[in-house]
Write a protein that holds these residues in place. Structure first.
Motif, PDB file in Angstrom:
ATOM      1  N   ASN A  46       0.926  -1.178  -0.050  1.00 34.96           N
ATOM      2  CA  ASN A  46       0.131  -0.097   0.048  1.00 34.96           C
ATOM      3  C   ASN A  46       0.932   1.377   0.015  1.00 34.96           C
ATOM      4  OD1 ASN A  46      -2.836  -1.302   0.600  1.00 34.96           O
ATOM      5  ND2 ASN A  46      -1.621  -2.085   2.153  1.00 34.96           N
ATOM      6  N   TRP A  47       0.577   2.308  -0.711  1.00 36.60           N
ATOM      7  CA  TRP A  47       1.074   3.614  -0.690  1.00 36.60           C
ATOM      8  C   TRP A  47       0.403   4.959  -0.247  1.00 36.60           C
ATOM      9  CZ3 TRP A  47       6.157   3.716  -2.154  1.00 36.60           C
ATOM     10  CH2 TRP A  47       6.723   2.463  -2.768  1.00 36.60           C
ATOM     11  N   VAL A  48       1.022   5.585   0.324  1.00 38.62           N
ATOM     12  CA  VAL A  48       0.334   6.965   1.091  1.00 38.62           C
ATOM     13  C   VAL A  48       0.995   8.069   0.300  1.00 38.62           C
ATOM     14  CG1 VAL A  48      -0.017   8.177   3.064  1.00 38.62           C
ATOM     15  CG2 VAL A  48       0.261   5.745   3.276  1.00 38.62           C
ATOM     16  N   SER A  49       0.150   9.052  -0.090  1.00 36.38           N
ATOM     17  CA  SER A  49       0.608  10.248  -0.774  1.00 36.38           C
ATOM     18  C   SER A  49       0.562  11.294   0.227  1.00 36.38           C
ATOM     19  CB  SER A  49      -0.251  10.676  -1.875  1.00 36.38           C
ATOM     20  OG  SER A  49       0.120  11.802  -2.418  1.00 36.38           O
ATOM     21  N   GLU A  50       1.659  12.125   0.380  1.00 40.64           N
ATOM     22  CA  GLU A  50       2.005  13.298   1.292  1.00 40.64           C
ATOM     23  C   GLU A  50       2.083  14.367   0.599  1.00 40.64           C
ATOM     24  OE1 GLU A  50       0.984  13.501   4.500  1.00 40.64           O
ATOM     25  OE2 GLU A  50       0.769  11.194   4.956  1.00 40.64           O
ATOM     26  N   PRO A  51       1.547  15.726   0.712  1.00 43.14           N
ATOM     27  CA  PRO A  51       1.995  16.920  -0.020  1.00 43.14           C
ATOM     28  C   PRO A  51       3.338  17.458   1.003  1.00 43.14           C
ATOM     29  CG  PRO A  51       0.109  17.337   1.355  1.00 43.14           C
ATOM     30  CD  PRO A  51       0.315  15.854   1.486  1.00 43.14           C
ATOM     31  N   LEU A  52       4.059  18.085   0.190  1.00 41.36           N
ATOM     32  CA  LEU A  52       5.278  18.758   1.006  1.00 41.36           C
ATOM     33  C   LEU A  52       4.455  20.136   1.822  1.00 41.36           C
ATOM     34  CD1 LEU A  52       8.280  19.029  -1.486  1.00 41.36           C
ATOM     35  CD2 LEU A  52       8.037  17.658   0.595  1.00 41.36           C
ATOM     36  N   ILE A  53       4.966  20.222   3.010  1.00 45.40           N
ATOM     37  CA  ILE A  53       4.483  21.274   3.646  1.00 45.40           C
ATOM     38  C   ILE A  53       5.352  22.484   3.429  1.00 45.40           C
ATOM     39  CG2 ILE A  53       3.805  22.088   6.225  1.00 45.40           C
ATOM     40  CD1 ILE A  53       2.138  19.962   5.107  1.00 45.40           C
ATOM     41  N   GLY A  54       4.845  23.724   3.325  1.00 50.36           N
ATOM     42  CA  GLY A  54       5.701  24.984   3.072  1.00 50.36           C
ATOM     43  C   GLY A  54       5.444  25.368   1.729  1.00 50.36           C
ATOM     44  N   ASN A  55       6.060  26.484   1.305  1.00 51.82           N
ATOM     45  CA  ASN A  55       5.894  27.172   0.209  1.00 51.82           C
ATOM     46  C   ASN A  55       6.830  26.390  -1.039  1.00 51.82           C
ATOM     47  OD1 ASN A  55       4.659  29.286   1.380  1.00 51.82           O
ATOM     48  ND2 ASN A  55       6.317  30.167   1.950  1.00 51.82           N
ATOM     49  N   TYR A  56       6.363  25.218  -1.489  1.00 51.75           N
ATOM     50  CA  TYR A  56       6.983  24.475  -2.411  1.00 51.75           C
ATOM     51  C   TYR A  56       6.072  23.937  -3.615  1.00 51.75           C
ATOM     52  CZ  TYR A  56      10.367  24.476   1.322  1.00 51.75           C
ATOM     53  OH  TYR A  56      11.177  24.706   2.439  1.00 51.75           O
ATOM     54  N   ASP A  57       4.917  24.498  -3.527  1.00 50.06           N
ATOM     55  CA  ASP A  57       4.127  24.169  -4.642  1.00 50.06           C
ATOM     56  C   ASP A  57       4.619  24.205  -6.083  1.00 50.06           C
ATOM     57  OD1 ASP A  57       2.254  23.663  -2.700  1.00 50.06           O
ATOM     58  OD2 ASP A  57       1.059  25.431  -2.846  1.00 50.06           O
ATOM     59  N   GLU A  58       5.420  25.415  -6.189  1.00 50.17           N
ATOM     60  CA  GLU A  58       5.829  25.532  -7.782  1.00 50.17           C
ATOM     61  C   GLU A  58       7.148  24.863  -7.875  1.00 50.17           C
ATOM     62  OE1 GLU A  58       4.149  27.466  -9.992  1.00 50.17           O
ATOM     63  OE2 GLU A  58       2.482  27.567  -8.103  1.00 50.17           O
ATOM     64  N   ILE A  59       7.697  24.060  -7.022  1.00 51.89           N
ATOM     65  CA  ILE A  59       9.090  23.353  -7.305  1.00 51.89           C
ATOM     66  C   ILE A  59       9.001  21.963  -7.393  1.00 51.89           C
ATOM     67  CG2 ILE A  59      11.336  22.914  -5.798  1.00 51.89           C
ATOM     68  CD1 ILE A  59      10.961  25.881  -6.322  1.00 51.89           C
ATOM     69  N   THR A  60       9.655  21.665  -8.503  1.00 51.04           N
ATOM     70  CA  THR A  60       9.862  20.189  -8.956  1.00 51.04           C
ATOM     71  C   THR A  60      10.910  19.532  -8.056  1.00 51.04           C
ATOM     72  OG1 THR A  60       8.746  20.486 -11.087  1.00 51.04           O
ATOM     73  CG2 THR A  60       9.949  18.592 -10.834  1.00 51.04           C
ATOM     74  N   PHE A  61      10.505  18.429  -7.390  1.00 48.51           N
ATOM     75  CA  PHE A  61      11.669  17.803  -6.772  1.00 48.51           C
ATOM     76  C   PHE A  61      12.027  16.312  -7.664  1.00 48.51           C
ATOM     77  CE2 PHE A  61      10.072  20.428  -3.434  1.00 48.51           C
ATOM     78  CZ  PHE A  61      11.316  20.833  -3.008  1.00 48.51           C
TER      79      PHE A  61
END
Length: 93
Positions: free
Chosen positions: A12-27
């Motif tokens: 099973n997999w869980v998806s988590e958003p990054l917390i902070g001002n990183y919406d526009e950054i690709t990792f």
């Protein structure tokens, strides 16, 4: 933007958003040395560390705006980051 993880060997997999001002950054890559301590690298020199399993992230300033594409452990105390235009950085954990 975020990350996914499994605690049952990929069943099973869980998806988590990054917390902070990183919406526009690709990792591009991540490395976790334990369930709580991890690092991610991305565009514009972004290098982040978590010590609580990804609930909070702290930016580590590398004094570059080059894209960082990969992060790998090279020994028990060091990571190597590689990126755009031959960027290479050794980070001591």
């Amino acid at each position: 933007n975020g990350f996914i993880y499994s605690t049952d060997n990929g069943k099973n997999w869980v998806s988590e958003p990054l917390i902070g001002n990183y919406d526009e950054i690709t990792f591009f890559s991540s490395y976790f040395s334990s369930p709580n301590v991890g690092y991610i690298v991305g565009e514009s020199g972004h290098f982040l560390k978590t010590t609580d399993g990804g609930n909070n992230w702290t930016k580590i300033d590398l004094n570059t705006f080059k894209n960082i594409y990969d992060i790998e452990k090279i020994n028990d105390s060091s990571l190597i980051l590689v990126g755009e235009d031959g960027f290479i950085y050794k980070y001591n954990m």
